[in-house]
Enzyme design. Structure first.
Site, PDB file in Angstrom:
ATOM      1  N   GLY A  81      40.225  24.198  90.136  1.00  0.00           N
ATOM      2  CA  GLY A  81      40.267  25.844  90.446  1.00  0.00           C
ATOM      3  C   GLY A  81      39.341  26.309  91.619  1.00  0.00           C
ATOM      4  O   GLY A  81      39.956  27.012  92.328  1.00  0.00           O
ATOM      5  N   THR A  82      37.958  25.893  91.537  1.00  0.00           N
ATOM      6  CA  THR A  82      36.988  26.588  92.442  1.00  0.00           C
ATOM      7  C   THR A  82      37.536  25.924  93.875  1.00  0.00           C
ATOM      8  O   THR A  82      37.716  26.993  94.855  1.00  0.00           O
ATOM      9  CB  THR A  82      35.852  25.962  92.253  1.00  0.00           C
ATOM     10  OG1 THR A  82      35.439  26.300  90.873  1.00  0.00           O
ATOM     11  CG2 THR A  82      34.786  26.285  93.235  1.00  0.00           C
ATOM     12  N   ASN A 120      38.571  35.967  83.283  1.00  0.00           N
ATOM     13  CA  ASN A 120      38.198  34.758  82.415  1.00  0.00           C
ATOM     14  C   ASN A 120      37.295  35.567  81.310  1.00  0.00           C
ATOM     15  O   ASN A 120      37.228  34.814  80.101  1.00  0.00           O
ATOM     16  CB  ASN A 120      37.665  33.900  83.047  1.00  0.00           C
ATOM     17  CG  ASN A 120      36.338  34.310  84.066  1.00  0.00           C
ATOM     18  OD1 ASN A 120      37.007  35.215  85.073  1.00  0.00           O
ATOM     19  ND2 ASN A 120      35.131  34.389  84.220  1.00  0.00           N
ATOM     20  N   GLN A 179      43.090  31.185  84.705  1.00  0.00           N
ATOM     21  CA  GLN A 179      43.234  31.219  83.186  1.00  0.00           C
ATOM     22  C   GLN A 179      44.570  31.669  82.656  1.00  0.00           C
ATOM     23  O   GLN A 179      44.892  31.486  81.633  1.00  0.00           O
ATOM     24  CB  GLN A 179      42.397  32.564  82.884  1.00  0.00           C
ATOM     25  CG  GLN A 179      40.809  32.470  83.144  1.00  0.00           C
ATOM     26  CD  GLN A 179      40.234  31.471  82.018  1.00  0.00           C
ATOM     27  OE1 GLN A 179      40.656  31.038  80.970  1.00  0.00           O
ATOM     28  NE2 GLN A 179      39.011  30.704  82.388  1.00  0.00           N
ATOM     29  N   SER A 216      44.280  25.287  87.315  1.00  0.00           N
ATOM     30  CA  SER A 216      43.129  24.156  87.034  1.00  0.00           C
ATOM     31  C   SER A 216      43.516  23.555  85.913  1.00  0.00           C
ATOM     32  O   SER A 216      44.060  24.012  85.098  1.00  0.00           O
ATOM     33  CB  SER A 216      41.785  24.944  86.934  1.00  0.00           C
ATOM     34  OG  SER A 216      40.881  23.896  86.353  1.00  0.00           O
ATOM     35  N   CYS A 274      26.392  31.255  83.476  1.00  0.00           N
ATOM     36  CA  CYS A 274      26.490  30.626  84.600  1.00  0.00           C
ATOM     37  C   CYS A 274      26.151  29.148  84.551  1.00  0.00           C
ATOM     38  O   CYS A 274      26.028  28.821  83.454  1.00  0.00           O
ATOM     39  CB  CYS A 274      25.720  31.052  85.646  1.00  0.00           C
ATOM     40  SG  CYS A 274      23.885  31.403  85.264  1.00  0.00           S
TER      41      CYS A 274
END
Ligand code: PLP
Length: 354
Positions: A66-67, A134, A162, A179, A298
C-alpha cells in the site's frame, strides 16, 4: 493468544496461502518469453483480472504494498496540481506528499466537504483521501468527495488499504491503492488501480514491467495470494465490535470511542482510556496474551501521539487510545477474552493510582 490487530496485518486466509504456495512452484519469470515464463505470465494476468474485476473498472499496476501504491499515485498524478490530503491520512500518504495542504476533518474524523470545496476553487488539484481510517475505521463520504472533484476538474486518489476486503469500495476515483496483507494475503504485494484513460509514469523505473509503470519482477506468490484474498467473502464483524464497545462503556463510562457516531469499518474500535498511556495499555494487554495496537504505532515500535485524534480535536486523548481491530476470523471468545484482560488492566491501574 488473542489477535486483535487486523489493521496492522490480517491473519493469512487459507485460500491465499494455497494460492501463494501454488505460485511459488511456478518456475518462470513473467517477463520471459519461453514456456515457463508464459505460465508465470498467465498466473500474473489472472490475478490482474481478478483484482481489476473486484475493485475496478480500471487497469492494475502491481506494487510491493500500500505504501508504494500511494507513493506511485502521488508521484504520477501530482505534477502540475496542488496536492490536498485529508488531515487523518496514513503516513504513507503524508510522507509521499510533502508540502501538501491538509483538508480538515470534524470531531468524528470525517472530512469537511465545505473546506474541500473551498480548496478546490483555488486551482487544479490532486485530492488524496482514504476510504477508511486505519486508527478509527472512520469512512469519508467518498461519493460526495468524488462529485466535488469531478465538478472542479480535480483528480482523486483513494487509499483503500483498510477498506478493501472489508466491504464495498466506492467508485469515482482516478486511482485506488490496495494492499494484499490487509486483506488476508501475504505481506509484500499491493496494487494501484487506475481508472480507464488514466496513465502514470513510473516511480521505480527498470525493466519495463507493468507496462512501464513499475519496474521490477512481480512478486508472484504475494500477488496470487492478494487476488485470492480479494475475492474472499468479507466478514461482518460489526455486531461483535458493537457488543464489545457496549460492554466496555458499561464497565468504564469514562471511555471514549473515537468516531463512534459515524460510518466506520465494522472491525475497528479506537478506545481511549483517559489518563492511561496507550503504551502502558498495549504492554499490559500483551502480557495478558491480547495483541492490540496503540492508535499510532510507528515502525520503530515506539508509540507516537496520534495525529488522527489530534486532527479530530481529541488532542487530550491522543496519547491514551488503543486500537482494537478484529481479524476476519475473530470469534466471540476472542472478544470475551479481551474484555476480561482489559477490565483487569483497568482495575490494576486505578488501584495503583489510588
Ligand atoms: N494506508 C493505510 C490506510 C494503511 O493502514 C497502511 C498500513 O497500515 C498503508 C497505507 C501502508 O500499507 P502497506 O503496509 O501495504 O505498505
Amino acid at each position: 493468544m488473542i489477535y486483535l490487530d487486523a489493521n496492522a496485518t490480517e491473519p493469512l486466509r487459507p485460500e491465499a496461502r494455497a494460492a501463494a504456495i501454488a505460485a511459488m512452484d511456478c518456475l518462470g519469470n513473467p517477463s520471459s518469453v519461453h514456456t515457463d515464463g508464459r505460465a508465470a505470465r498467465r498466473l500474473l494476468e489472472a490475478a490482474r483480472t481478478t483484482i481489476g474485476t473486484r475493485f475496478g473498472p480500471g487497469s492494475v499496476v502491481f506494487t510491493s504494498g500500500g505504501t508504494e501504491a500511494n507513493a506511485l499515485a502521488i508521484h504520477g498524478l501530482a505534477p502540475g496540481r496542488r496536492v490536498l490530503v485529508g488531515a487523518t491520512e496514513h503516513p504513507a500518504v503524508l510522507a509521499a506528499a510533502p508540502g501538501a495542504v491538509a483538508i480538515p476533518v470534524d470531531g468524528d474524523g470525517v472530512v469537511s466537504l465545505a473546506a474541500l470545496e473551498a480548496l478546490l476553487r483555488e486551482g487544479p488539484a490532486l485530492v488524496c483521501l482514504m476510504a477508511a481510517n486505519n486508527e478509527t475505521g472512520v469512512q469519508h463520504p467518498l461519493a460526495e468527495v468524488a462529485a466535488l472533484c469531478r465538478a472542479a476538474g480535480a483528480m482523486l486518489q483513494v487509499d483503500a488499504v483498510q477498506a478493501a476486503g472489508r466491504g464495498t469500495v466506492p467508485g469515482g476515483w482516478h486511482s485506488l491503492a490496495i494492499s494484499g496483507h490487509k486483506m488476508g494475503g501475504v505481506k509484500g504485494a499491493g496494487a494501484l488501480l487506475l481508472a480507464p484513460g488514466v496513465e502514470i509514469g513510473a516511480l521505480i523505473a527498470g525493466g519495463g514491467q507493468e507496462r512501464g509503470q513499475r519496474g521490477g519482477t512481480e512478486a508472484l506468490p504475494a500477488i496470487a495470494a492478494m487476488a485470492a484474498a480479494a475475492v474472499s467473502d468479507p466478514s461482518d464483524l460489526s455486531v461483535l465490535r458493537d457488543r464489545m464497545e457496549a460492554r466496555l462503556l458499561d464497565l468504564a463510562p469514562e471511555v471514549v470511542i473515537a468516531g463512534k457516531a459515524v460510518p466506520r469499518l465494522g472491525n475497528t474500535s479506537c478506545i481511549a482510556l483517559p489518563g492511561v498511556a496507550a503504551e502502558t495499555q498495549v504492554i499490559a494487554l500483551d502480557l495478558a496474551g491480547v495483541r492490540v495496537s496503540a492508535g499510532a504505532a510507528c515502525s520503530s515500535g515506539k508509540v507516537a501521539r496520534s495525529h488522527v485524534l489530534e486532527a479530530m480535536g481529541l488532542g487530550s486523548l491522543a496519547g491514551c487510545a488503543i486500537r482494537v481491530s478484529l481479524p476476519w476470523n475473530a470469534t466471540e471468545q476472542d472478544v470475551d477474552g479481551f474484555i476480561i484482560a482489559w477490565a483487569a488492566m483497568r482495575q490494576r491501574i486505578s488501584r495503583s493510582a489510588a
